[in-house]
Motif scaffolding. Sequence first.
Motif, PDB file in Angstrom:
ATOM      1  N   VAL A 263      40.641  46.263  44.324  1.00 38.06           N
ATOM      2  CA  VAL A 263      40.647  45.388  45.500  1.00 38.06           C
ATOM      3  C   VAL A 263      41.585  44.202  45.255  1.00 38.06           C
ATOM      4  O   VAL A 263      41.490  43.536  44.228  1.00 38.06           O
ATOM      5  CB  VAL A 263      39.232  44.858  45.825  1.00 38.06           C
ATOM      6  CG1 VAL A 263      39.259  44.066  47.136  1.00 38.06           C
ATOM      7  CG2 VAL A 263      38.214  45.982  45.903  1.00 38.06           C
TER       8      VAL A 263
ATOM      9  N   ARG B 250      34.837  41.135  61.389  1.00 34.03           N
ATOM     10  CA  ARG B 250      35.110  41.931  60.186  1.00 34.03           C
ATOM     11  C   ARG B 250      35.555  43.320  60.629  1.00 34.03           C
ATOM     12  O   ARG B 250      34.806  44.039  61.294  1.00 34.03           O
ATOM     13  CB  ARG B 250      33.872  42.031  59.292  1.00 34.03           C
ATOM     14  CG  ARG B 250      33.460  40.711  58.673  1.00 34.03           C
ATOM     15  CD  ARG B 250      32.200  40.866  57.822  1.00 34.03           C
ATOM     16  NE  ARG B 250      32.419  41.773  56.716  1.00 34.03           N
ATOM     17  CZ  ARG B 250      32.918  41.426  55.529  1.00 34.03           C
ATOM     18  NH1 ARG B 250      33.247  40.164  55.306  1.00 34.03           N
ATOM     19  NH2 ARG B 250      33.080  42.316  54.568  1.00 34.03           N
TER      20      ARG B 250
ATOM     21  N   GLN C  19      41.145  47.182  50.048  1.00 28.30           N
ATOM     22  CA  GLN C  19      40.268  47.854  49.093  1.00 28.30           C
ATOM     23  C   GLN C  19      40.695  49.314  48.959  1.00 28.30           C
ATOM     24  O   GLN C  19      40.654  50.062  49.919  1.00 28.30           O
ATOM     25  CB  GLN C  19      38.818  47.764  49.582  1.00 28.30           C
ATOM     26  CG  GLN C  19      37.794  48.458  48.708  1.00 28.30           C
ATOM     27  CD  GLN C  19      36.499  48.698  49.473  1.00 28.30           C
ATOM     28  OE1 GLN C  19      36.312  49.749  50.063  1.00 28.30           O
ATOM     29  NE2 GLN C  19      35.613  47.704  49.481  1.00 28.30           N
TER      30      GLN C  19
ATOM     31  N   PRO D 225      41.204  41.418  52.603  1.00 33.62           N
ATOM     32  CA  PRO D 225      41.023  42.346  51.490  1.00 33.62           C
ATOM     33  C   PRO D 225      41.712  43.689  51.773  1.00 33.62           C
ATOM     34  O   PRO D 225      41.669  44.195  52.895  1.00 33.62           O
ATOM     35  CB  PRO D 225      39.499  42.532  51.424  1.00 33.62           C
ATOM     36  CG  PRO D 225      38.912  41.485  52.337  1.00 33.62           C
ATOM     37  CD  PRO D 225      39.972  41.209  53.361  1.00 33.62           C
TER      38      PRO D 225
ATOM     39  N   THR E 220      42.558  40.751  47.407  1.00 34.78           N
ATOM     40  CA  THR E 220      42.144  39.973  48.566  1.00 34.78           C
ATOM     41  C   THR E 220      42.978  38.707  48.659  1.00 34.78           C
ATOM     42  O   THR E 220      42.989  37.893  47.715  1.00 34.78           O
ATOM     43  CB  THR E 220      40.657  39.606  48.490  1.00 34.78           C
ATOM     44  OG1 THR E 220      39.879  40.785  48.352  1.00 34.78           O
ATOM     45  CG2 THR E 220      40.220  38.850  49.756  1.00 34.78           C
TER      46      THR E 220
ATOM     47  N   LEU F  79      33.789  34.827  48.639  1.00 27.65           N
ATOM     48  CA  LEU F  79      34.136  36.224  48.902  1.00 27.65           C
ATOM     49  C   LEU F  79      32.924  37.143  48.826  1.00 27.65           C
ATOM     50  O   LEU F  79      32.949  38.248  49.370  1.00 27.65           O
ATOM     51  CB  LEU F  79      35.208  36.697  47.922  1.00 27.65           C
ATOM     52  CG  LEU F  79      36.617  36.165  48.166  1.00 27.65           C
ATOM     53  CD1 LEU F  79      37.562  36.671  47.093  1.00 27.65           C
ATOM     54  CD2 LEU F  79      37.119  36.562  49.539  1.00 27.65           C
TER      55      LEU F  79
ATOM     56  N   SER G 249      42.441  37.169  45.036  1.00 25.77           N
ATOM     57  CA  SER G 249      41.426  37.760  44.170  1.00 25.77           C
ATOM     58  C   SER G 249      41.848  39.184  43.829  1.00 25.77           C
ATOM     59  O   SER G 249      42.160  39.973  44.723  1.00 25.77           O
ATOM     60  CB  SER G 249      40.058  37.766  44.859  1.00 25.77           C
ATOM     61  OG  SER G 249      39.097  38.443  44.067  1.00 25.77           O
TER      62      SER G 249
ATOM     63  N   SER H   3      40.220  35.837  55.284  1.00 26.24           N
ATOM     64  CA  SER H   3      40.653  36.610  54.114  1.00 26.24           C
ATOM     65  C   SER H   3      41.176  37.969  54.562  1.00 26.24           C
ATOM     66  O   SER H   3      40.853  38.447  55.650  1.00 26.24           O
ATOM     67  CB  SER H   3      39.507  36.787  53.113  1.00 26.24           C
ATOM     68  OG  SER H   3      38.449  37.536  53.685  1.00 26.24           O
TER      69      SER H   3
ATOM     70  N   GLN I  76      40.825  45.263  55.545  1.00 25.89           N
ATOM     71  CA  GLN I  76      39.592  44.658  56.035  1.00 25.89           C
ATOM     72  C   GLN I  76      39.755  43.176  56.360  1.00 25.89           C
ATOM     73  O   GLN I  76      39.176  42.320  55.674  1.00 25.89           O
ATOM     74  CB  GLN I  76      38.482  44.830  54.991  1.00 25.89           C
ATOM     75  CG  GLN I  76      38.257  46.274  54.562  1.00 25.89           C
ATOM     76  CD  GLN I  76      37.171  46.413  53.512  1.00 25.89           C
ATOM     77  OE1 GLN I  76      36.363  47.312  53.535  1.00 25.89           O
ATOM     78  NE2 GLN I  76      37.157  45.495  52.547  1.00 25.89           N
TER      79      GLN I  76
ATOM     80  N   SER J 289      36.154  40.849  39.286  1.00 28.10           N
ATOM     81  CA  SER J 289      37.367  40.347  39.929  1.00 28.10           C
ATOM     82  C   SER J 289      37.674  38.946  39.422  1.00 28.10           C
ATOM     83  O   SER J 289      36.789  38.223  38.960  1.00 28.10           O
ATOM     84  CB  SER J 289      37.217  40.347  41.458  1.00 28.10           C
ATOM     85  OG  SER J 289      36.156  39.504  41.854  1.00 28.10           O
TER      86      SER J 289
END
Length: 267
Positions: free
Chosen positions: A260, A84, A47, A45, A262, A34, A237, A43, A68, A226
Amino acid sequence: MRASRFLSVSAVMVALAAPAAAQQAGNADLAQQLSNPVASLISLPVQTNYDWGWGADGDGFRFTANVQPVIPVSISSDWNIISRTILPIIAQNDVTGPGTSQFGLGDTVQSLFFSPKAPSASGVVWGAGPVFLVPTATDRALGSGKWGVGPTGVILKISGQTTYGLLANHIWSFAGSSSRGDVSATFVQPFVSYTTRSATTWGLNSEISRDWIGDNWLVPVNATVSQLVVIGKQPVSIGGGFKYWIESPAGGPDWGLRLVVTFLFPK
């Protein structure tokens, strides 16, 4: 007889401990991935940022939830394209003026990194490609009203349990509302993190933004921690930390918090 029983119990304990140790090592590896923006790992996330001190009188507050998704796509035996996306959902009060409030989407930033699947001989990981600014803001105060494009790149090294590197991009506007100002903005993110064998990650980064048109800097420092956990069969996460703004323009924030969550989807 007792010795044979002791050996049997020991063998069972070793047999049970081996998968647990392997799972813990696997979780630590996932957690460390990560910290790599171009890891071959899907993944999602989410945030959330809480920033205080906005506005002319310093009483403004902004909440930003950045969705994200990170999606790697294999294009050959040696190369990936990593998508991304950053889609912000923003709620703010007293930022644009006393008694004002806005809620909605901000502008989307879409990055595409072309990255080798294997690190270099010296252990360096890198990726480069285009970045796009898409005017998805639902309120004038939440976005630029411009389409933009530019280069982006990342370089990092994983040394044992430590990951350190730098991500950067620059965006120029090329189209959009004629009533809005042009965009020429640089983003630089140096980062370092340490992941323990129990899948806890301690991180420190900055997210430096330079607005060349308005001659403004935004320089926050984020200190985070995290923990990767497995809920059912889903690796997640969960983390958070403190944010302090070293530099911001007049009416900019002073300090903030970050949380966050994830969701990871290893192959």
